[in-house]
Design a protein around this motif. Sequence first.
Motif, PDB file in Angstrom:
ATOM      1  N   PHE A 290       0.849  -1.187   0.000  1.00  0.00           N
ATOM      2  CA  PHE A 290       0.000   0.000   0.000  1.00  0.00           C
ATOM      3  C   PHE A 290       0.891   1.245   0.000  1.00  0.00           C
ATOM      4  O   PHE A 290       1.987   1.231   0.551  1.00  0.00           O
ATOM      5  N   SER A 291       0.409   2.312  -0.635  1.00  0.00           N
ATOM      6  CA  SER A 291       1.184   3.559  -0.662  1.00  0.00           C
ATOM      7  C   SER A 291       0.278   4.745  -0.388  1.00  0.00           C
ATOM      8  O   SER A 291      -0.935   4.695  -0.612  1.00  0.00           O
ATOM      9  N   ALA A 292       0.898   5.823   0.108  1.00  0.00           N
ATOM     10  CA  ALA A 292       0.172   7.061   0.417  1.00  0.00           C
ATOM     11  C   ALA A 292       1.035   8.248   0.018  1.00  0.00           C
ATOM     12  O   ALA A 292       2.263   8.192   0.114  1.00  0.00           O
ATOM     13  N   PRO A 293       0.424   9.348  -0.437  1.00  0.00           N
ATOM     14  CA  PRO A 293       1.196  10.493  -0.945  1.00  0.00           C
ATOM     15  C   PRO A 293       1.702  11.414   0.157  1.00  0.00           C
ATOM     16  O   PRO A 293       1.165  11.454   1.263  1.00  0.00           O
ATOM     17  N   GLY A 294       2.745  12.179  -0.189  1.00  0.00           N
ATOM     18  CA  GLY A 294       3.167  13.294   0.642  1.00  0.00           C
ATOM     19  C   GLY A 294       2.233  14.468   0.443  1.00  0.00           C
ATOM     20  O   GLY A 294       1.240  14.381  -0.292  1.00  0.00           O
TER      21      GLY A 294
ATOM     22  N   ILE B 164       4.213 -11.166  11.446  1.00  0.00           N
ATOM     23  CA  ILE B 164       3.816 -10.127  10.492  1.00  0.00           C
ATOM     24  C   ILE B 164       5.049  -9.299  10.169  1.00  0.00           C
ATOM     25  O   ILE B 164       5.700  -8.765  11.076  1.00  0.00           O
ATOM     26  N   ASN B 165       5.390  -9.218   8.907  1.00  0.00           N
ATOM     27  CA  ASN B 165       6.569  -8.465   8.478  1.00  0.00           C
ATOM     28  C   ASN B 165       6.153  -7.331   7.557  1.00  0.00           C
ATOM     29  O   ASN B 165       5.426  -7.563   6.577  1.00  0.00           O
ATOM     30  N   ILE B 166       6.602  -6.128   7.870  1.00  0.00           N
ATOM     31  CA  ILE B 166       6.247  -4.945   7.082  1.00  0.00           C
ATOM     32  C   ILE B 166       7.518  -4.206   6.698  1.00  0.00           C
ATOM     33  O   ILE B 166       8.293  -3.795   7.568  1.00  0.00           O
ATOM     34  N   ASP B 167       7.742  -4.048   5.403  1.00  0.00           N
ATOM     35  CA  ASP B 167       8.866  -3.260   4.893  1.00  0.00           C
ATOM     36  C   ASP B 167       8.358  -1.889   4.481  1.00  0.00           C
ATOM     37  O   ASP B 167       7.383  -1.780   3.716  1.00  0.00           O
ATOM     38  N   ILE B 168       9.004  -0.846   4.982  1.00  0.00           N
ATOM     39  CA  ILE B 168       8.624   0.530   4.673  1.00  0.00           C
ATOM     40  C   ILE B 168       9.615   1.122   3.668  1.00  0.00           C
ATOM     41  O   ILE B 168      10.832   1.020   3.848  1.00  0.00           O
ATOM     42  N   PHE B 169       9.080   1.744   2.602  1.00  0.00           N
ATOM     43  CA  PHE B 169       9.906   2.438   1.613  1.00  0.00           C
ATOM     44  C   PHE B 169       9.412   3.880   1.489  1.00  0.00           C
ATOM     45  O   PHE B 169       8.215   4.153   1.654  1.00  0.00           O
TER      46      PHE B 169
ATOM     47  N   ALA C  80       4.267   0.566   2.106  1.00  0.00           N
ATOM     48  CA  ALA C  80       4.373  -0.499   3.098  1.00  0.00           C
ATOM     49  C   ALA C  80       4.043  -1.830   2.437  1.00  0.00           C
ATOM     50  O   ALA C  80       2.947  -2.002   1.906  1.00  0.00           O
ATOM     51  N   MET C  81       5.002  -2.757   2.450  1.00  0.00           N
ATOM     52  CA  MET C  81       4.792  -4.117   1.957  1.00  0.00           C
ATOM     53  C   MET C  81       4.622  -5.039   3.162  1.00  0.00           C
ATOM     54  O   MET C  81       5.492  -5.112   4.027  1.00  0.00           O
ATOM     55  N   VAL C  82       3.494  -5.724   3.231  1.00  0.00           N
ATOM     56  CA  VAL C  82       3.197  -6.555   4.387  1.00  0.00           C
ATOM     57  C   VAL C  82       3.020  -8.009   3.964  1.00  0.00           C
ATOM     58  O   VAL C  82       2.430  -8.303   2.922  1.00  0.00           O
ATOM     59  N   SER C  83       3.563  -8.911   4.770  1.00  0.00           N
ATOM     60  CA  SER C  83       3.370 -10.346   4.543  1.00  0.00           C
ATOM     61  C   SER C  83       3.276 -11.039   5.897  1.00  0.00           C
ATOM     62  O   SER C  83       3.751 -10.525   6.911  1.00  0.00           O
TER      63      SER C  83
END
Length: 447
Positions: free
Chosen positions: A8-12, A110-115, A40-43
């Motif tokens: 999922f992504s959200a704008p600035g 639960i693993n979440i990678d933030i970019f 945020a990539m969640v698995s």
Amino acid sequence: MDTNARVFSAPGKALLVGGYLVLDPRYKSYVVALSARMHAMVSTARPMDQNKTSITVCSPQFNNEKWTYNLLQGQLSVDGTNKSKNLFIECGIRNALDYFDIQNSMGFDINIDIFSDPAYHSSQGSIMKQNGMKRFNFFNSSISEVPKTGLGSSAGLVTVLTTALFSVFDPNLDLTIDITLRKIHNLSQVSHCQAQGKIGSGFDVAAATFGSIAYQRFEPNLISDLPERNLSAKDYNVSLQHLINDTDWKFTVEPVKLPDQLRLFLGDVNSGSETVKLVTKVKNWYNLNLPKSQEIYKEINAGNMAFIASLNEMNQLSLTNPEKYKVLINNLNKSNKYEDPIVLQMRESIAKIRDNFRLITRESGAEIEPPVQTELLDTCMNLNGVLVACIPGAGGYDAIALLTTEMTNLDSQTKGKEEFSNVTWLDLQQVDIGLKEEEVVAYLNLQ
């Protein structure tokens, strides 16, 4: 990567008009969502210990820093391997667990990678990694050590983190459903305010959720009236669920769009301001100078509303008389002195806003538009294709904002000029949409 992964992504954001007044529910602001996004990539996976649930948030771009939290017998604990504390992540996780009433272990990892997209941080010392679909800057430093550009990274982080956790606890999550977006928005506002230690206006979380909007805030007591979690977890959970699901927050989010063939330029001025200190000084000035300060706010609001009205007029003109609108845009490209009645109203409204903020700067000591920024903005108004120039948000030394035509080439007009030596034009566009789901493949094999 697990097949159950979702992204999922959200704008600035950039608060174009409404600085300081946005803290008061009576006043409307204009928030532009930007093409720079938080992701945020969640698995999920089944752990060896089925009695324990762990949630790990990782920041691959910033030295692979990780924050792990363990849920065991209804208690959430901070993992001892965490090298630093991140209240935005911690509050987001705690409130998601409370909202969904996850009291017992689910037996999940639960693993979440933030970019974060490149425009959120200074690129100095970074290495670009990409895969043909996405590109991100990677650093050998922790996230706290890399300067930010003021696009709302904490609001974006909390919003995409909350959305990622929603998708785990509600696998049928659909971001096209308005009530779902509002629940995510409400929960994100609670977490973001708690992490900040104060109840802000929320325009940044609202833009991260809904995109470009005309915004009027919620009443602060909605969040401040929540019971203390530490005193009674059950009371907090029930109150939180009622606040998110059943309470009318009475905030306004009206979708807006910049007129056709216009764009917003943000210039990073390689400095920075502490928004909290600025806001505190302005609040003190406002309270000590009533009723004069209220009259000044009314003047600023009149400028804000006139500016929004002029944008609406331009949008209408582009639809009803495209030929006349084309002439207007072409004339702006040729000369900064061109003043169609709509453009004149737009410039006069921004001038009124800036005049009053300079007055507040002098009287309060809060450097909303300090002299060096005034000089820079006035110089920008002499560039071809520039409609208006202002300082977005709370002002200070963070950035400048220019509304220009799409054909405007700021680099060619400012390159090599001493007065622009500290300005870096950020590669951004206005976007309409807020939260959205992305394709997982776009985040794989970055190199």
